[in-house]
Scaffold this motif. Structure first.
Motif, PDB file in Angstrom:
ATOM      1  N   CYS A  62       0.855  -1.194   0.000  1.00  9.42           N
ATOM      2  CA  CYS A  62       0.000   0.000   0.000  1.00  9.42           C
ATOM      3  C   CYS A  62       0.885   1.235   0.000  1.00  9.42           C
ATOM      4  O   CYS A  62       1.992   1.214   0.558  1.00  9.42           O
ATOM      5  CB  CYS A  62      -0.906  -0.005   1.228  1.00  9.42           C
ATOM      6  SG  CYS A  62      -2.124   1.336   1.195  1.00  9.42           S
ATOM      7  N   LEU A  64       0.020   3.888   1.540  1.00 11.96           N
ATOM      8  CA  LEU A  64      -0.198   4.536   2.828  1.00 11.96           C
ATOM      9  C   LEU A  64       0.202   3.586   3.960  1.00 11.96           C
ATOM     10  O   LEU A  64       0.399   2.391   3.728  1.00 11.96           O
ATOM     11  CB  LEU A  64      -1.671   4.933   2.995  1.00 11.96           C
ATOM     12  CG  LEU A  64      -2.268   5.828   1.901  1.00 11.96           C
ATOM     13  CD1 LEU A  64      -3.698   6.220   2.277  1.00 11.96           C
ATOM     14  CD2 LEU A  64      -1.423   7.059   1.657  1.00 11.96           C
ATOM     15  N   SER A  65       0.271   4.152   5.158  1.00 12.83           N
ATOM     16  CA  SER A  65       0.540   3.332   6.357  1.00 12.83           C
ATOM     17  C   SER A  65      -0.422   3.789   7.443  1.00 12.83           C
ATOM     18  O   SER A  65      -0.010   4.405   8.430  1.00 12.83           O
ATOM     19  CB  SER A  65       1.995   3.505   6.820  1.00 12.83           C
ATOM     20  OG  SER A  65       2.898   3.147   5.808  1.00 12.83           O
ATOM     21  N   CYS A  66      -1.678   3.497   7.270  1.00 14.38           N
ATOM     22  CA  CYS A  66      -2.719   3.980   8.186  1.00 14.38           C
ATOM     23  C   CYS A  66      -2.529   3.371   9.573  1.00 14.38           C
ATOM     24  O   CYS A  66      -2.128   2.215   9.711  1.00 14.38           O
ATOM     25  CB  CYS A  66      -4.096   3.615   7.652  1.00 14.38           C
ATOM     26  SG  CYS A  66      -4.370   4.183   5.978  1.00 14.38           S
ATOM     27  N   HIS A  68      -4.693   2.360  11.597  1.00 22.34           N
ATOM     28  CA  HIS A  68      -5.642   1.303  11.972  1.00 22.34           C
ATOM     29  C   HIS A  68      -5.605   0.114  11.010  1.00 22.34           C
ATOM     30  O   HIS A  68      -6.460  -0.760  11.063  1.00 22.34           O
ATOM     31  CB  HIS A  68      -7.047   1.865  12.003  1.00 22.34           C
ATOM     32  CG  HIS A  68      -7.543   2.377  10.668  1.00 22.34           C
ATOM     33  ND1 HIS A  68      -6.816   2.277   9.515  1.00 22.34           N
ATOM     34  CD2 HIS A  68      -8.693   2.996  10.336  1.00 22.34           C
ATOM     35  CE1 HIS A  68      -7.506   2.811   8.527  1.00 22.34           C
ATOM     36  NE2 HIS A  68      -8.652   3.262   8.997  1.00 22.34           N
ATOM     37  N   CYS A  69      -4.638   0.071  10.112  1.00 24.05           N
ATOM     38  CA  CYS A  69      -4.659  -0.964   9.068  1.00 24.05           C
ATOM     39  C   CYS A  69      -4.699  -2.363   9.691  1.00 24.05           C
ATOM     40  O   CYS A  69      -3.835  -2.728  10.480  1.00 24.05           O
ATOM     41  CB  CYS A  69      -3.430  -0.836   8.169  1.00 24.05           C
ATOM     42  SG  CYS A  69      -3.498  -2.008   6.792  1.00 24.05           S
ATOM     43  N   SER A  73      -0.646  -3.522   5.999  1.00 16.92           N
ATOM     44  CA  SER A  73      -0.124  -3.057   4.717  1.00 16.92           C
ATOM     45  C   SER A  73       0.777  -1.844   4.904  1.00 16.92           C
ATOM     46  O   SER A  73       0.625  -1.083   5.854  1.00 16.92           O
ATOM     47  CB  SER A  73      -1.276  -2.682   3.785  1.00 16.92           C
ATOM     48  OG  SER A  73      -1.961  -3.826   3.381  1.00 16.92           O
ATOM     49  N   GLY A 106      -4.328  -4.239   1.045  1.00 11.21           N
ATOM     50  CA  GLY A 106      -3.439  -3.277   0.421  1.00 11.21           C
ATOM     51  C   GLY A 106      -4.166  -2.305  -0.514  1.00 11.21           C
ATOM     52  O   GLY A 106      -5.369  -2.232  -0.522  1.00 11.21           O
ATOM     53  N   ASN A 133      -7.858   3.418  -1.666  1.00 10.68           N
ATOM     54  CA  ASN A 133      -7.749   4.588  -0.790  1.00 10.68           C
ATOM     55  C   ASN A 133      -7.864   5.906  -1.568  1.00 10.68           C
ATOM     56  O   ASN A 133      -7.928   6.978  -0.969  1.00 10.68           O
ATOM     57  CB  ASN A 133      -6.465   4.543   0.052  1.00 10.68           C
ATOM     58  CG  ASN A 133      -5.195   4.517  -0.786  1.00 10.68           C
ATOM     59  OD1 ASN A 133      -5.121   5.146  -1.839  1.00 10.68           O
ATOM     60  ND2 ASN A 133      -4.178   3.792  -0.318  1.00 10.68           N
ATOM     61  N   ARG A 169      -4.646   8.535   8.215  1.00  5.75           N
ATOM     62  CA  ARG A 169      -4.137   8.008   6.936  1.00  5.75           C
ATOM     63  C   ARG A 169      -2.917   8.753   6.388  1.00  5.75           C
ATOM     64  O   ARG A 169      -2.333   8.300   5.402  1.00  5.75           O
ATOM     65  CB  ARG A 169      -5.271   8.010   5.903  1.00  5.75           C
ATOM     66  CG  ARG A 169      -6.342   7.006   6.259  1.00  5.75           C
ATOM     67  CD  ARG A 169      -7.447   6.884   5.250  1.00  5.75           C
ATOM     68  NE  ARG A 169      -8.335   5.795   5.605  1.00  5.75           N
ATOM     69  CZ  ARG A 169      -8.241   4.547   5.139  1.00  5.75           C
ATOM     70  NH1 ARG A 169      -7.325   4.248   4.265  1.00  5.75           N
ATOM     71  NH2 ARG A 169      -9.064   3.610   5.543  1.00  5.75           N
TER      72      ARG A 169
HETATM   73  S1  SF4 Z   1      -6.011   0.722   5.750  1.00  4.91           S
HETATM   74 FE1  SF4 Z   1      -6.099   0.492   3.521  1.00  4.91          FE
HETATM   75  S2  SF4 Z   1      -5.143   2.382   2.739  1.00  4.91           S
HETATM   76 FE2  SF4 Z   1      -4.539   2.197   4.892  1.00  4.91          FE
HETATM   77  S3  SF4 Z   1      -2.541   1.097   4.918  1.00  4.91           S
HETATM   78 FE3  SF4 Z   1      -4.180  -0.456   5.144  1.00  4.91          FE
HETATM   79  S4  SF4 Z   1      -4.619  -1.130   3.068  1.00  4.91           S
HETATM   80 FE4  SF4 Z   1      -3.522   0.812   2.894  1.00  4.91          FE
END
Ligand code: SF4
Length: 223
Positions: A62, A64-66, A68-69, A73, A106, A133, A169
């Motif tokens: 991914c 991003l590195s959210c 709450h993922c 990912s 992802g 996303n 995010r």
């Molecule tokens: S929540 Fe979705 S956009 Fe955010 S890191 Fe995980 S897979 Fe990527």
């Protein structure tokens, strides 16, 4: 369009407009637009011959590195299975008479072959949606590719308003995701918003919900 898939007990009626389905005994009262006949049905009447809908995680990578993922990912995660393996899996799901695919990750668009995989799924006859996303390194090119696919639905993750979303995010992601939403909607895509409630955004959810409803009423995007 209504798709009917034969089952031992009767069948599955799938509405491609609403992406909802129901199980019925016997044959449908009115002629469906498309019929999927089974090569082999289970001997039991209380089970389906195959899933109706599959969420296919084509990558864990991914952009991003959210915070709450829940699939761990990140940009460092592996891209995933090779193209040939993903294509073979799609072919297998098609042979099983799976009706709908929701492509997810992802971030699916970080795979070099994402457009090829979605195109192949559509060519096989799946009803295909994408969970994304909405933050694209290639910007308008990715939007144009998504519009060209004419997917059943594009679901973009929005977890709050501006700072609330960015806190989860990453900086600038709210503006990027909203820009993609608007462009896809303007281009005729069926767009939808997905929101993950966490302890970080639950207190602001009421305000977010009110703003989202206002945006819908102004037809900026659909629900
Ligand atoms: S929540 Fe979705 S956009 Fe955010 S890191 Fe995980 S897979 Fe990527």
């Amino acid at each position: 369009m209504i798709i009917f898939r034969e089952e031992h007990f009767g069948g599955v009626l799938f509405d491609t407009d609403t992406l909802r389905y129901s199980l019925i005994e016997g044959r449908p009262a009115t002629k469906p637009d498309r019929i999927l006949l089974a090569q082999e049905l289970p001997s039991r009447r209380d089970i389906l011959s195959a899933p109706v809908r599959i969420y296919f995680e084509i990558t864990r990578r991914c952009n991003l590195s959210c915070t709450h993922c829940f699939v761990s990912s990140s940009p460092r995660a592996p891209e995933g299975m090779p193209t040939s393996r993903a294509i073979a899996l799609l072919d297998h799901m098609h042979d099983m008479n799976v009706i709908e695919l929701r492509i997810t990750g992802g971030e699916p668009t970080t795979r070099d072959d994402w457009f090829q995989l979605l195109s192949h799924a559509q060519a096989l006859g799946f009803i295909v949606s994408l969970n994304t996303n909405g933050v694209y390194a290639e910007g308008q090119r990715t939007i144009d590719q998504l519009l060209a696919l004419n997917l059943a639905q594009v679901t973009i993750s929005i977890d709050g308003i501006e700072g609330g979303h960015d806190q989860i995010r990453g900086p600038g992601t709210f503006a990027a995701s909203m820009s993609s939403l608007r462009k896809l909607y303007a281009g005729g895509a069926c767009v939808r918003v997905n929101t993950v409630l966490t302890r970080d955004n639950i207190s602001r959810f009421r305000r977010f919900f009110v703003v989202a409803r206002l945006l819908c009423q102004r037809s900026i995007f659909s629900t």
